[in-house]
Design an enzyme around this catalytic site. Structure first.
Site, PDB file in Angstrom:
ATOM      1  N   LYS A 105     100.167 -16.220 -74.004  1.00  0.00           N
ATOM      2  CA  LYS A 105     101.059 -15.664 -75.029  1.00  0.00           C
ATOM      3  C   LYS A 105     100.334 -15.111 -76.256  1.00  0.00           C
ATOM      4  CE  LYS A 105     104.418 -15.502 -73.728  1.00  0.00           C
ATOM      5  NZ  LYS A 105     104.747 -14.550 -72.607  1.00  0.00           N
ATOM      6  N   THR A 112      97.492 -11.376 -73.539  1.00  0.00           N
ATOM      7  CA  THR A 112      96.505 -11.270 -72.443  1.00  0.00           C
ATOM      8  C   THR A 112      96.904 -10.197 -71.433  1.00  0.00           C
ATOM      9  OG1 THR A 112      97.595 -13.087 -71.284  1.00  0.00           O
ATOM     10  CG2 THR A 112      95.693 -13.666 -72.629  1.00  0.00           C
ATOM     11  N   THR A 113      98.216 -10.064 -71.182  1.00  0.00           N
ATOM     12  CA  THR A 113      98.645  -9.065 -70.191  1.00  0.00           C
ATOM     13  C   THR A 113      98.386  -7.654 -70.723  1.00  0.00           C
ATOM     14  OG1 THR A 113     100.410 -10.602 -69.676  1.00  0.00           O
ATOM     15  CG2 THR A 113     100.555  -8.447 -68.644  1.00  0.00           C
ATOM     16  N   SER A 126     106.379 -17.902 -79.048  1.00  0.00           N
ATOM     17  CA  SER A 126     106.445 -16.970 -77.921  1.00  0.00           C
ATOM     18  C   SER A 126     106.445 -17.748 -76.594  1.00  0.00           C
ATOM     19  CB  SER A 126     105.251 -16.002 -77.988  1.00  0.00           C
ATOM     20  OG  SER A 126     105.099 -15.323 -76.781  1.00  0.00           O
ATOM     21  N   LYS A 144     107.276  -8.870 -71.478  1.00  0.00           N
ATOM     22  CA  LYS A 144     106.247  -8.898 -72.517  1.00  0.00           C
ATOM     23  C   LYS A 144     106.763  -8.105 -73.707  1.00  0.00           C
ATOM     24  CE  LYS A 144     103.624 -11.046 -69.753  1.00  0.00           C
ATOM     25  NZ  LYS A 144     103.201 -12.424 -69.941  1.00  0.00           N
ATOM     26  N   GLY A 145     106.697  -8.696 -74.860  1.00  0.00           N
ATOM     27  CA  GLY A 145     107.233  -8.060 -76.063  1.00  0.00           C
ATOM     28  C   GLY A 145     108.742  -8.233 -76.121  1.00  0.00           C
TER      29      GLY A 145
HETATM   30  P1  A3P Z   1     106.296 -11.893 -76.802  1.00  0.00           P
HETATM   31  O1  A3P Z   1     106.830 -11.446 -75.512  1.00  0.00           O
HETATM   32  O2  A3P Z   1     106.732 -13.256 -77.159  1.00  0.00           O
HETATM   33  O3  A3P Z   1     106.540 -10.915 -77.930  1.00  0.00           O
HETATM   34  P2  A3P Z   1     100.790 -12.732 -72.775  1.00  0.00           P
HETATM   35  O4  A3P Z   1     100.614 -11.449 -72.080  1.00  0.00           O
HETATM   36  O5  A3P Z   1      99.460 -13.399 -73.057  1.00  0.00           O
HETATM   37  O6  A3P Z   1     101.759 -13.628 -72.124  1.00  0.00           O
HETATM   38  O7  A3P Z   1     101.334 -12.444 -74.219  1.00  0.00           O
HETATM   39  C1  A3P Z   1     102.612 -11.905 -74.404  1.00  0.00           C
HETATM   40  C2  A3P Z   1     102.654 -11.408 -75.795  1.00  0.00           C
HETATM   41  O8  A3P Z   1     101.809 -10.277 -75.895  1.00  0.00           O
HETATM   42  C3  A3P Z   1     103.958 -10.872 -76.215  1.00  0.00           C
HETATM   43  O9  A3P Z   1     104.718 -11.956 -76.682  1.00  0.00           O
HETATM   44  C4  A3P Z   1     103.634  -9.853 -77.280  1.00  0.00           C
HETATM   45  O10 A3P Z   1     103.834 -10.343 -78.553  1.00  0.00           O
HETATM   46  C5  A3P Z   1     102.151  -9.613 -77.090  1.00  0.00           C
HETATM   47  N1  A3P Z   1     101.772  -8.209 -76.933  1.00  0.00           N
HETATM   48  C6  A3P Z   1     100.658  -7.673 -77.476  1.00  0.00           C
HETATM   49  N2  A3P Z   1     100.557  -6.362 -77.170  1.00  0.00           N
HETATM   50  C7  A3P Z   1     101.644  -6.048 -76.432  1.00  0.00           C
HETATM   51  C8  A3P Z   1     102.072  -4.847 -75.825  1.00  0.00           C
HETATM   52  N3  A3P Z   1     101.377  -3.726 -75.970  1.00  0.00           N
HETATM   53  N4  A3P Z   1     103.237  -4.883 -75.144  1.00  0.00           N
HETATM   54  C9  A3P Z   1     103.922  -6.037 -75.019  1.00  0.00           C
HETATM   55  N5  A3P Z   1     103.552  -7.187 -75.577  1.00  0.00           N
HETATM   56  C10 A3P Z   1     102.409  -7.215 -76.273  1.00  0.00           C
END
Ligand code: A3P
Length: 924
Positions: free
Chosen positions: A666, A669-670, A762, A879-880
């Site tokens: 969170k 990473t993705t 998150s 994500k986001g």
């Molecule tokens: P939220 O969905 O809570 O906003 P991970 O990939 O490690 O699980 O992290 C998810 C988080 O990546 C998201 O949390 C978001 O805040 C963040 N993030 C950073 N860059 C992003 C992007 N370009 N698009 C979507 N989420 C992004």
């Protein structure tokens, strides 16, 4: 204990005290009381089981060395050996060793009270201030040395390393490290070692006080060596009432039987040879706190004019025990290098004693000698009838010292009677006397399993068994070994599968895990249910079959046996599996000679309990002693030529990543993974059906599947293409940094540090979207505010939510393994708001070519609220996500929770000379 076995030597000082000239009313009274109390003490102690076991015996106090060196009145060595305590009893005893010391004090002071203050001498109360419940054994040694580059440092490291004792080496002039743990203030060290006793005495006062207080409070002792005097040949420490004479040349060595420290050392044994070197130090102490531990005498050809008169008169004390009457710290000082084998024995027993049994315990030595390749060998050096008979005879001889001893013979039927006619008779003789030995089978033609396919491998094993049945060889089923360790480590699945499925093999042994050298760092592991136990080397290789072929000839072999290399392996290694070969038993019969003599020597000078149970019992014993080794730490065969030689040809070193995004979850990473994948020269690991874009190898059960499983996630190399993987759970997993470093020591590590409270929220939202039963039933505040009294499932969820954000703890763990220049820290805030900048910096760090300007690849998407790839679009809706902002109460709670962690992170980043992420600057 019976009174008759508890010997008291009348203290000559005490006799002097009875002189009429000195009598006064007070003295008469004190003498009467003393006599009464001494008698009472003896009675009390004579009933004490502890004392009986440890032979606490009182010796004259006015002179360190008995006038005549006569041990005939002392306990016989047989008594000592028969009454040796078990390991548990020893620990118990040593933990309560005040009780064991007090008889000394009682004798010296003429008082009976255990630890009570003396009416005659101001001696500290040894029983005061002992922590009531001792902490769980703390098993670390701190070695303090004058010069960290000196050869002695290596010797000390080997001494502790070979006994598998965890140690840390520091220069005496450096700052003392923290002696108790940060978490719970428990003591970290169970022994301090000085390479030079004088450097302990010369420590700056404040530092010495800290060390001394720790030692006396936790009953931790000091082991020191004495090095040659810096000035002159005699050093006199008048306040200590101790004299050290240096640069002595000595002969003969004998332990003082009355010392309570002996366990490994056999005090009845005398060594009547010249001692190595002219650099011995000998001790004369004139205070009852000093007890001799080992004696020697001046060498016949030594220049007597240089000697101190006491030394010639009484013999020399070459190891001394200060029982801590004055400062409550027990110290043992040894007068020469600890690598001399008799000093090693003194050192070992000193370790156990001074650490209250926390270090260096068992006396058991399990011995297995494999003859790996019976029938395999060149004509001219194979066994003849006489050699086969000599094997049986020497086995009988060894068995008198090592109960259960049998040679453990491996055979390849395909080589049977392939030598000359005399050697063919020798092979036949082995078959005739086969039931005298333990047999295990090999491949039929001595093939290396990594070169065979699964079918061929099974066929070869089956042919060997047919041969055994035809020759009526009694083959043991549960132990097998492969030629040249092939297939065992690096593991070849086909071999393990065949062993388990065809033969029910449960154990094997190898020298190859994790590496061949140094031999004391070899370890065991269990794979597919097969216990792989580490082997030792006896230096009888296939090409060493005569005394002349042994490096250095017979003289060197004898040195190895009599206190040298081979003896030391016995001394330090509780479980020994040696590899030998048929030709070592032919020709000069080197193997018979070596093992007969080394076991004899070990039995002569030590109380080690040698025995040979069946291989499977040895393997089980090994893993019961070292349960931490069950799961291997996989290393990379590509980093080590010896492993490459026994790794199947079709395996490739390409199937490993160049860099890894380790998380935490969170933090974006993705997004980072997706943006990197868009780079033409970067290729991510293959998608996994279970873990999608992640591999999750190092952090969970997948690790047990081995590196083949991991490598399947990567493709063959493409020119100019770099592979990488991302698993967001790696960052905060306790085991991952060590495991990853063992397999990918050159990989670069990418870590994203996002504001931890935002990350925690998150994570909570993520679990809600997956309808996790716990979070569905609790608000975010309820989760993060749960306490130790909350239901288990809630506490667990809280930990999973908050722990990954305690960045400094996890980052410190990574830095224990990876050098800082291999770690790239991404500011999570920046990745969210300005990923172009992040991507451009990261490309430089991983040194990928060509450099792509992400300005052209990313654009901000107003609707999504995040940057998206121009071509591929935005990340998935998961994500986001959009959710309500965090409540104020949770914000406050998390601010408090993370404040100390963030403060530590700030310090750590400053120390690393890294910029602080934006959120860390604003967050107090
Ligand atoms: P939220 O969905 O809570 O906003 P991970 O990939 O490690 O699980 O992290 C998810 C988080 O990546 C998201 O949390 C978001 O805040 C963040 N993030 C950073 N860059 C992003 C992007 N370009 N698009 C979507 N989420 C992004």
């Amino acid at each position: 204990m019976s009174t008759r076995r508890f010997m008291v030597w009348v203290n000559p000082g005490f006799t002097r005290m009875l002189s009429p000239k000195r009598w006064s009313v007070v003295k008469v009274f004190s003498v009467v009381v003393t006599i009464f109390l001494t008698w009472a003490t003896v009675l009390v102690l004579s009933g004490s089981e502890t004392i009986q076991r440890f032979r606490i015996k009182l010796i004259p106090s006015n002179d360190l060395i008995p006038a005549t060196f006569n041990h005939k009145d002392l306990m016989s060595s047989r008594d000592l050996v028969n009454n040796l305590p078990t390991d548990d009893e020893l620990v118990q005893h040593l933990r309560n060793q005040n009780a064991a010391l007090d008889p000394y004090l009682s004798d010296k002071l003429g008082v009976s009270g255990l630890g009570g203050p003396s009416p005659l001498l101001e001696v500290p109360d040894m029983s005061a201030e002992v922590p009531s419940d001792l902490p769980t054994p703390y098993r670390k040694v701190l070695i303090l040395v004058e010069d960290t580059g000196a050869p002695l440092v290596l010797t000390l490291g080997q001494f502790f390393g070979q006994q598998r004792i965890d140690y840390k080496t520091l220069a005496t002039k450096a700052e003392l490290p923290r002696l108790t743990s940060v978490e719970d203030n428990s003591p970290k060290y169970s022994l301090f070692v000085f390479d030079d006793f004088v450097s302990y005495l010369n420590m700056p006062e404040s530092k010495k006080r800290v060390l001394d207080e720790y030692c006396s409070y936790y009953r931790v002792g000091i082991l020191a060596l004495s090095q040659s005097a810096r000035s002159g040949e005699i050093e006199l420490f008048s306040d200590l009432k101790l004299k050290i004479q240096h640069r002595m040349k000595l002969q003969h060595y004998k332990l003082e039987p009355s010392s309570p420290i002996w366990r490994v050392g056999k005090p009845s044994a005398e060594y009547l040879e010249q001692l190595p070197s002219q650099e011995w130090s000998v001790f004369t102490g004139s205070h009852p706190t000093y007890r001799p531990l080992a004696y020697s005498t001046v060498a016949a050809d030594w220049d007597g004019t240089k000697m101190d008169v006491n030394v010639t008169k009484y013999g020399c004390v070459v190891a001394i025990h200060d029982i801590g009457m004055r400062d409550k710290i027990q110290k043992i000082i040894i007068g020469y290098d600890i690598s001399f084998w008799l000093n090693s024995i003194v050192g070992m027993d000193a370790i156990t004693f001074l650490s209250n049994g926390n270090l260096g315990l068992t006396l058991d030595r399990f011995l297995q000698v494999d003859v790996d390749d019976m029938f395999v060998g060149k004509t001219g050096i194979r066994t003849l009838i006489k050699d086969a008979d000599a094997m049986a005879a020497s086995q009988e001889k060894i068995r008198k010292i090592v109960p259960g001893f049998k040679w453990v013979l491996g055979f390849s039927g395909g080589s049977f009677q392939t030598g000359n006619p005399e050697e063919a008779k020798g092979d036949q003789r082995m078959i005739e006397i086969a039931d005298k030995f333990i047999w295990f089978d090999h491949m039929f033609k001595h093939e290396q399993p990594h070169l065979l396919n699964a079918t061929h491998l099974r066929q070869s094993m089956a042919s060997n068994m047919e041969f055994a049945q035809e020759k009526k060889i009694p083959v043991m089923r549960d132990y097998m070994v492969t030629p040249h360790h092939s297939g065992v480590y690096p593991v070849v699945d086909a071999l393990f599968d065949a062993w388990v499925e065809e033969r029910g093999v449960t154990c094997t042994s190898t020298e190859e895990y994790p590496r061949y050298v140094p031999h004391w760092e070899r370890r065991g592991f269990i794979y597919k249910g097969v216990m792989v136990v580490p082997r030792q080397t006896c230096r009888l290789f296939t090409h060493i079959n005569t005394f002349d072929e042994y490096q250095g000839g017979k003289e060197e072999l004898d040195i190895s046996i009599k206190g040298g290399y081979l003896f030391k392996v016995f001394l330090y290694t509780p479980i020994m599996i040696f590899m030998t070969h048929m030709s070592n038993y032919a020709n000069d019969q080197l193997a018979q000679y070596s093992f007969e003599h080394v076991t004899e020597f070990v039995a002569q000078y030590t109380n080690l309990r040698m025995q040979t149970p069946p291989p499977v019992a040895i393997a089980k014993k090994y893993f019961s002693m070292y349960p931490d080794e069950v799961l291997p730490i996989w290393t990379n065969p590509c980093d080590y030529n010896k492993h490459m030689e026994i790794w199947p040809k079709e395996k490739s070193c390409d199937h490993f990543p160049s860099f890894v995004i380790v998380g935490p979850q969170k933090t974006g990473t993705t997004a980072l993974h997706t943006f990197l994948e868009a780079h033409p020269s970067l290729k991510s690991s293959k998608k996994d059906p279970q873990y999608f874009e992640e591999v999750q190898f190092f952090n969970n059960k997948n690790y047990a599947y081995g590196i083949d499983w991991y490598m399947k996630h990567f493709d063959d190399a493409e020119k100019g293409v770099m592979q990488f993987e991302k698993s967001a759970n790696y960052f905060d997993n306790e085991f991952t940094p060590q495991r990853m470093f063992a397999l990918l020591p050159n990989a670069k590590i990418v870590i994203i540090l996002a504001e931890p409270a935002r990350r925690a929220y998150s994570w909570y939202q993520h679990l809600r979207s997956h309808e996790d039963p716990v979070v569905m039933n609790y608000t975010f505040f309820e989760v993060v505010s749960s306490t130790e009294n909350s239901p288990r499932h809630l506490r667990d969820t809280r930990n999973r939510c908050l722990k990954p954000g305690e960045y400094s703890t996890h980052l410190t763990r990574w830095l224990k393994f990876y050098p800082k220049n291999q770690i790239f820290l991404v500011d999570g805030d920046q990745l969210n708001k300005d990923p172009i900048m992040t991507m451009n910096k990261l490309q430089k760090f991983i040194a990928v070519a060509p450099y792509i300007d992400y300005y052209k690849m990313l654009r901000f998407d107003k609707e999504k609220g995040f940057y998206c790839l121009v071509e591929q679009g935005c990340l998935s809706p998961s994500k986001g996500r959009k959710y309500v902002p965090m409540d104020a109460e949770s914000q406050r709670l998390l601010k408090n929770h993370y404040a100390p962690h963030n403060a530590q992170l700030r310090t750590l980043l400053t120390d690393l000379d890294r910029p602080h992420p934006r959120w860390l600057m604003t967050n107090t």
